[in-house]
Write an enzyme that holds these catalytic residues in place. Structure first.
Site, mmCIF file in Angstrom:
data_model
loop_
_atom_site.group_PDB
_atom_site.id
_atom_site.type_symbol
_atom_site.label_atom_id
_atom_site.label_comp_id
_atom_site.label_asym_id
_atom_site.label_seq_id
_atom_site.Cartn_x
_atom_site.Cartn_y
_atom_site.Cartn_z
ATOM 1 C CG PHE B 243 -1.634 -1.370 1.415
ATOM 2 C CD1 PHE B 243 -2.478 -1.840 0.524
ATOM 3 C CD2 PHE B 243 -1.357 -2.088 2.561
ATOM 4 C CE1 PHE B 243 -2.909 -3.241 0.840
ATOM 5 C CE2 PHE B 243 -1.949 -3.331 2.820
ATOM 6 C CZ PHE B 243 -2.721 -3.846 2.058
ATOM 7 C CB THR B 471 -1.817 -5.630 -7.805
ATOM 8 O OG1 THR B 471 -0.396 -6.098 -8.206
ATOM 9 C CG2 THR B 471 -1.579 -4.404 -6.891
ATOM 10 C CB ILE B 649 -10.673 -4.928 -17.220
ATOM 11 C CG1 ILE B 649 -11.576 -3.791 -17.073
ATOM 12 C CG2 ILE B 649 -10.709 -5.890 -16.028
ATOM 13 C CD1 ILE B 649 -10.898 -2.882 -15.918
ATOM 14 C CD GLU B 725 -2.030 3.851 -5.785
ATOM 15 O OE1 GLU B 725 -1.739 4.742 -5.003
ATOM 16 O OE2 GLU B 725 -1.325 3.732 -6.841
#
Lengths: 340, 759
Positions: B243, B471, B649, B725
């Site tokens: 993060f 991720t 995506i 994010e």
């Protein structure tokens, strides 16, 4: 973590014998050289953090007395062995039916994993979670007598508004204890001076000027059982816990309530408050205020005002006075409306 | 709950399970502190208990008497090492053992090294310091802080953006709001603790440490230790949550490396959860003042956003989110200003959507207030102010699907059933509130290198020094290679997290999927070209077909006419066993030095507001239902719906997981997360997960992620906008909006807790 000696006595008298050999009469259980450990969910943390430093740990999990692990429900009441795990008691059918406030207080505490480890006796004796107590670099009269209290003028959002002293405002965070004090539970203990029973209400001590002395127990005394007397109307009881998140958090305010109703008026009420006081807190004034009254929002509010008449708010916890009152009002009304 | 593996829509890749899923859920994935190391010694940190002053004396005798103690590294022992540098790969310029000055609470004062972890910890706890203490400044409003303008203090924050004449437009506006907001200190608290394991093999230093930037760290650590970068290797195969916290290297790394050198054996130091609060970075607390002026028709004519942010004394870390908030809507005029407030604190740093989380929270809360002031539906208010071009430089958006996101999310949420009157919706003793907000995150991309090898058996190996921080980048890189080379995904192996691999940029700014996939794509296309040439060459299995008409699928190479050949036959004809291609991807507009800088561990970001042709952002819309008990005022979020559009995506499963995690974090930012600072001492109080609350499963009931199809070829060759994010931006404002709707109370200071609602 400091090295320590670890022993696993196999019966209560052996455990007491070892403990009395390594402690003196003046030792307090939390400061003694030899200390008992059961689930280890509190003491082990504090040993790692350098808050507790016993030289010798006496693990009670091998004690052979079967009663230590039993829950016995009879018409005289319920008897919990001291080593019963929180999860077992919370899931016990008769406990849930006869004393919902006990089952709720356990079910809403900690996490599933912790409830499966923590013993009932250990849970009652859990120490405060005050951030300033937890971290040895802060001044703390409970950890180091006479060193001062960093919480008093510090960040004290979770701290007590009831039962505090000039030396300590640390909250007693336990949930189960609130159900026990409301139901007039009795503790059975064994030590080098024999077996005795202690009313639960006398087990914990107010901080006053000795916040490091937390209970009435001697350093070599082991709790063996918790007895809750029969109270048929305790079927109308509940534990309401208000916290910042839905699960796995300590109470900002909680209320344990049991009601004996005659129609909609109160024959007798039992009330304890959690997350708000330095010790398990029986709200006798609130109980008295309700006696014989019709239970409605107004009388519940008056009882809550009575419970918090002596509250002493500080910079960050002032909201807890109002929250505590509302928690009690809500708990009373929800308990009144229970279908039993 | 929507399904974990959403069916791909237009321009979306398959929801393949993560290639490392089994390793992770069976505990076989080796995180840096798990990597086996022989003859290990253990280190534990001792840290300061004051925030400002000087260490006059260290008492080490008790620590030295602990059985098993091997060494204590402290003042004087780092003198031959360079001080850390702030910026790029370094978290702070404070060299804690270079100097007896204490800049902040929890500053490293020594490292105890012992034969066991327990002995090291015991020794560290026994180290005592005498201090010459000074009164520290904790935060905003503390005496002794210094406020300076932020513009120009960071390469990422060059100026305060503005457009038109705000003052005149604001003065003339029919409806005005002027409100102040704040966000607290937050710490990342990844479940994997921070650790460094260092060992030397001759001149070579090998460091196992969770890192989002192995190439950058290699360069920075080599600089600090004054050794050649090729002699440093950073290994970080799996990261258990980052993060941003594992983006910049902290001073601990060099200290552990020095300890390993002194002892001539490997040293591992795992910092405690408590110590991480002072030895790592955090999200700075921020304050905001927002003024919006609008006409009665709801059109905004004036927008001003002023921000104040806490930083350390020596390092000007800038949060600076006005670039995004200043471009969000069609404002007419814009005025922004950001200030830094220097206090006696450790240096803050990047934390998931560092600028956008606090700044967009303030903007979107203000937008909701303005919609109320206008008596307008908040969705309609945003629709009215949807821009054709961004208001600062008047550049177009490369793509912007915000209104589609609002429409789809509103529809799924049932926004039409909301009674807009405050306090009008109720379920027994529970007040119901519904609110919404916009999510935005800049779409950036950076130079990246990758090596891809295809063997005659159809095995593919992808090597790239990027980082799997959870991720799913390893999975999408495998998907990209699998698609381009026409082999099943289980034939693809991806190596990442090692500075000996081809360099990749820092895994921050949500650039990894775009940057890594663009490099992998380029390498794969080079392999395709070689294969095609081989297949169509004289004597090749497809001789005579046109080179550019070939396609790779199912282990075969096919010409448009239908003729095809097995890949292994092409390899045979070419008389080779493998094709390996090394590709360097540089984004459009990259400087001539951009790729060279990549090898020195510097990531040159492109996109966002930086490009000439257009601005590039991903957008989303989030809708939240809150329930607030009418007696006790606790706030719960039973339902949250987010719709997001982010270009191509790559994998709908990993994309949904990222966005879901972001929205859950957003709930935490709204209701739970805050590091409490004892203002008397400038010290953190709640330094553990008992008191630093984050949402648990029970706090996230019904959560829905909608992926909105979007095509954007301008952002990068892969067509991908980063979304790691995006999900946590806006959530807190949507919650604040819902709380207002339920109670009529506008809470402007996060987190929103019972305290503010009960009064």
């Amino acid at each position: 973590m400091r090295p320590f000696i670890y022993e696993r006595p196999t019966d209560v008298s052996a455990a007491v014998a070892i403990a009395s050999r390594f402690t003196t009469e003046d030792d307090h259980p939390t400061r003694a050289n030899a200390q008992f450990i059961a689930g280890g969910t509190n003491l082990a943390d504090y040993m790692k953090l350098g808050v507790a430093a016993p030289n010798r740990l006496l693990d009670l999990n091998r004690l052979e007395e079967p009663a230590l692990r039993q829950i016995r429900v009879t018409d005289d009441g319920v008897r919990f062995g001291a080593l019963v795990r929180m999860g077992e008691a919370a899931d016990h059918g008769e406990v849930k039916r006869r004393y919902p406030v006990i089952a709720d207080s356990l079910r809403l505490a900690a996490s599933g994993q912790i409830r499966n480890m923590a013993s009932l006796a250990g849970n009652m004796l859990q120490r405060t979670r005050c951030e300033y107590f937890r971290e040895p670099s802060w001044a703390c009269n409970k950890r180091v007598p006479g060193s001062g209290c960093a919480a008093m003028e510090g960040f004290n959002r979770q701290h007590a508004v009831l039962g505090a002293s000039d030396a300590c405002i640390a909250t007693y965070h336990g949930d189960f204890a609130q159900a026990l004090i409301a139901l007039d539970a009795v503790i059975r203990a064994e030590g080098s001076r024999g077996a005795r029973e202690i009313p639960f209400a006398r087990l914990h001590r107010l901080p006053r000027d000795t916040p490091h002395i937390e209970t009435d127990l001697a350093a070599d005394e082991i709790i063996t059982a918790i007895e809750v007397p029969a109270l048929p109307w305790a079927r109308r009881s509940r534990y309401l816990k208000i916290r910042d998140r839905e699960s796995y958090a300590f109470a900002l305010a909680s209320a344990a309530v049991a009601l004996d109703l005659d129609g909609d008026s109160v024959r007798e009420a039992r009330i304890a408050l959690g997350g708000l006081a330095t010790v398990p807190w029986r709200a006798g004034e609130a109980e008295a205020a309700l006696q014989g009254k019709k239970l409605d929002e107004a009388s519940a509010g008056a009882a809550a005002d009575a419970a918090f008449a002596g509250a002493e708010p500080r910079q960050h916890n002032a909201f807890k006075v109002e929250l505590g009152k509302r928690t009690l009002v809500r708990a009373l009304l929800e308990t009144r409306d229970m279908k039993v | 709950m929507d399904p974990a593996a959403p069916k791909p829509k237009e321009n979306m890749g398959e929801p393949l399970p993560r290639v490392d899923a089994r390793l992770k859920v069976t505990g076989q994935a080796a995180y840096p502190a798990d990597l086996p190391t022989a003859n290990l010694a253990y280190g534990a940190l001792a840290t300061s208990s004051i925030a400002k002053g000087r260490v006059t004396k260290l008492h080490l005798d008790d620590a030295r008497s602990v059985p098993g103690l091997l060494d204590i590294v402290t003042y004087g022992d780092m003198d031959k090492v360079e001080k850390p540098k702030f910026g790029n790969a370094g978290a702070t310029s404070i060299g804690p053992l270079h100097d007896r000055t204490i800049f902040h609470d929890g500053q490293i004062i020594a490292l105890a090294v012992a034969e066991t972890f327990e002995a090291a910890e015991e020794a560290a706890q026994l180290i005592r310091a005498d201090y010459e203490e000074e009164k520290p400044s904790a935060s905003f409003d503390s005496p002794g802080t210094k406020t300076i303008p932020a513009a120009g203090k960071s390469p990422l924050f060059k100026e305060d953006v503005k457009a038109g004449d705000f003052d005149a437009a604001y003065a003339a506006a029919a409806v005005r709001i002027d409100a102040r907001y704040s966000t607290p200190t937050q710490h990342h608290n990844p479940i994997e603790l921070f650790s460094t394991t260092a060992f030397w093999q001759g001149d070579q230093l090998i460091v196992h440490e969770p890192s989002q930037n192995v190439t950058g760290w290699k360069a920075e650590l080599a600089r600090e230790l004054k050794i050649d970068p090729p002699n440093v290797r950073i290994v970080s195969p799996f990261i258990g949550g980052a993060f941003g916290s594992k983006g910049p290297m902290t001073p601990r790394t060099a200290i552990v490396a020095v300890a390993a050198k002194r002892l001539g054996r490997p040293v591992r130091c795992v910092t405690s959860r408590m110590q991480a609060f002072g030895t790592q970075t955090y999200r700075a607390e921020t304050r905001h003042r927002i003024r919006i002026g609008a006409g009665k028709d709801g059109r905004i004519t004036a927008f001003a956003h002023e921000g104040w942010e806490v930083t350390s004394r020596p390092d000007p870390y800038v949060v600076g989110g006005t670039s995004a908030t200043g471009r969000m809507y069609d404002y007419g005029s814009v005025l922004t200003h950001v200030s830094l407030v220097q206090a006696d604190r450790n240096t803050p740093g990047y934390m998931r959507s560092p600028p956008e989380t606090p700044y967009v929270y303030a903007l979107e809360n203000a937008m909701d207030e303005m919609a109320v002031a206008l008596g307008m539906d908040p969705v309609e208010f945003r629709r009215i102010n949807e821009p054709k071009a961004e208001p600062i430089g008047k550049k177009p958006f490369s793509s912007r699907s915000l209104i589609q996101c609002y429409e789809q999310a509103a529809n799924a949420f049932g926004w039409a059933k909301r009674d807009p009157k405050v306090g009008a919706m109720r379920d027994g003793d529970w007040l119901i509130g519904m609110g919404c907000a916009t999510a935005i995150y800049p779409t950036a991309v950076a130079p990246c290198a990758a090596r891809v090898r295809l063997t005659s058996d159809g095995d593919v190996r992808v090597q790239c020094g990027s980082h799997e921080i959870g991720t799913g980048v390893r999975t999408v890189a495998a998907q990209m290679a699998s698609e381009r080379l026409g082999v099943p995904i289980d034939k693809v192996t991806v190596e990442m997290g090692d500075s000996s691999l081809p360099p990749a940029p820092v895994s921050g700014g949500s650039i990894s999927t775009a940057s890594v996939c663009s490099a992998v794509l380029k390498a794969c296309d080079a392999i395709r070209a070689k294969l095609s040439a081989g297949a169509t060459a004289e004597g090749g299995p497809l001789a005579g077909s046109h080179n550019e008409e070939l396609d790779l699928d199912g282990g075969k190479i096919a010409a448009r006419g239908g003729a095809s050949a097995k890949i292994e036959d092409v390899f045979k004809a070419m008389q080779i066993g493998a094709i390996e291609e090394y590709a360097e991807f540089a984004p459009k507009g990259a400087t001539p030095e951009a790729v060279k800088k990549l090898y020195a561990g510097q990531s040159e970001f492109h996109g966002g507001d930086q490009d000439e042709d257009s601005v590039k952002y991903a957008f989303g819309a989030e809708f939240v239902e809150v329930r607030i008990n009418s007696y006790t005022r606790e706030i719960r979020v039973p339902r949250i719906v987010g719709a997001f559009a982010a270009g191509r995506i790559m994998n709908t499963r990993t994309a949904r997981s990222q966005l879901m995690g972001g929205m859950i974090w957003g709930i935490g930012q709204a209701l739970h997360e805050a590091t409490e600072v004892d203002r008397r001492y400038a010290r953190y109080v709640n330094r553990d997960l008992q008191d630093y609350l984050v949402p648990v499963n029970a706090d996230t009931r019904d959560l829905q992620v909608i992926l909105v199809p979007e095509v954007d070829h301008a952002v990068n060759p892969a067509g991908v906008k980063g979304l790691g994010e995006l999900g946590n931006v806006g959530t807190a404002a949507a919650v604040a909006s819902a709380v207002y709707h339920a109670t009529g109370k506008r809470i402007r200071d996060l987190p929103i807790r019972i305290d503010q609602l009960i009064a």
